[in-house]
Write a protein that holds these residues in place. Structure first.
Motif, mmCIF file in Angstrom:
data_model
loop_
_atom_site.group_PDB
_atom_site.id
_atom_site.type_symbol
_atom_site.label_atom_id
_atom_site.label_comp_id
_atom_site.label_asym_id
_atom_site.label_seq_id
_atom_site.Cartn_x
_atom_site.Cartn_y
_atom_site.Cartn_z
ATOM 1 N N VAL A 94 -5.421 -4.138 -1.172
ATOM 2 C CA VAL A 94 -4.690 -2.600 -1.370
ATOM 3 C C VAL A 94 -4.859 -1.174 -1.761
ATOM 4 N N SER B 272 -6.868 2.076 -1.694
ATOM 5 C CA SER B 272 -5.393 3.297 -2.240
ATOM 6 C C SER B 272 -6.911 4.351 -2.981
ATOM 7 N N THR C 109 1.079 -1.245 0.389
ATOM 8 C CA THR C 109 0.027 -0.188 -0.169
ATOM 9 C C THR C 109 0.664 0.942 0.237
#
Ligand SMILES: CC(C)(COP(=O)(O)OP(=O)(O)OC[C@H]1O[C@@H](n2cnc3c(N)ncnc32)[C@H](O)[C@@H]1OP(=O)(O)O)[C@@H](O)C(=O)NCCC(=O)NCCS
Length: 215
Positions: A150, A154, A117
């Protein structure tokens, strides 16, 4: 696609715990060891399994060539500090008109610490800052919840299904297509601390009202 800035091998990105830099031939042994694991290769659309001898060197040379020509941006994820240990790879390449596709992998010993990440968010910020792309896309195999997470952390959103190459699985597999538009990225970058007075977010992301203290 990528600007002058990223086409020189001194280019690197720094995050709290990582350096993301151009791959070097001296990284080949670590890449071979980490990418050579079936658990890693089997979730990607480009790593073969078993990992052929000489593949890591070929990959490093090809990545450097693509970086130098601005056709892609492929960076090694390394631990900040003395040894600069290689943890994995992250990269971006054009994906149709005006967008780029992100891809990444980490060696198994480095999973579960937020490294992917951290690296992905740095590369996403760099791509939207230094190129004119309107969106970043990603393909995640259906059996890969950690990579999906992840992307969700984001700011990516699911945009349906696609077929992805899966060389370590001997063909193609179905994958979720994810997309982060420049507009959504810009909005998320501007949306920082909670704007409601007296509201605090705890470590699990749960909103908590601050206790009122009597005057
Ligand atoms: C996918 C990968 C890059 C994740 O790296 P990582 O550094 O462990 O990821 P992070 O720690 O940043 O985030 C993982 C998230 O997935 C969550 N997660 C892990 N396993 C999970 C599971 N089985 N189900 C749901 N969520 C899961 C973690 O809890 C974490 O979310 P959180 O921060 O909200 O708790 C790594 O596992 C990897 O390299 N896998 C093999 C190659 C690969 O899949 N590449 C991506 C191709 S699209």
């Amino acid at each position: 696609m990528f600007p002058e800035l990223t086409r020189d091998d001194v280019y690197r990105l720094e995050t709290a715990r990582l350096w993301l830099r151009w791959p070097r031939i001296s990284d080949a042994r670590a890449i071979q060891t980490l990418a050579g694991e079936k658990a890693v290769a089997g979730m990607t659309s480009h790593i073969p399994h078993p990992y052929p001898v000489g593949e890591a060197e070929r990959f490093v040379l090809s990545a450097r060539e693509q970086n130098a020509e601005g056709l892609a941006l492929r960076l090694v994820i390394t631990q900040k500090g003395a040894g600069g240990e290689v943890l994995g790879m992250i990269g971006m390449q054009p994906d149709g008109a005006g967008s780029a596709q992100i891809g990444y992998w980490l060696g198994k010993p480095h999973w579960g610490r937020g490294v992917a990440t951290e690296a992905a968010q740095a590369v996403i910020d760099a791509a939207f800052t230094w190129t004119e792309i309107s969106a970043i896309t990603a393909g995640v195999f259906l059996a890969n919840p950690s990579s999906r997470r992840v992307l969700e952390k984001s700011g990516f959103q699911n945009h349906g299904l696609m077929l992805c190459k899966a060389p370590a699985r001997g063909g193609s597999v179905h994958a979720d297509r994810y997309l982060l538009s420049r507009r959504n990225w810009a909005s998320l970058k501007g949306w920082r601390a909670p704007i409601v007075e007296g509201l605090r977010i705890d470590a699990r992301g749960t909103p908590q009202m601050e206790q009122c203290v009597a005057a």
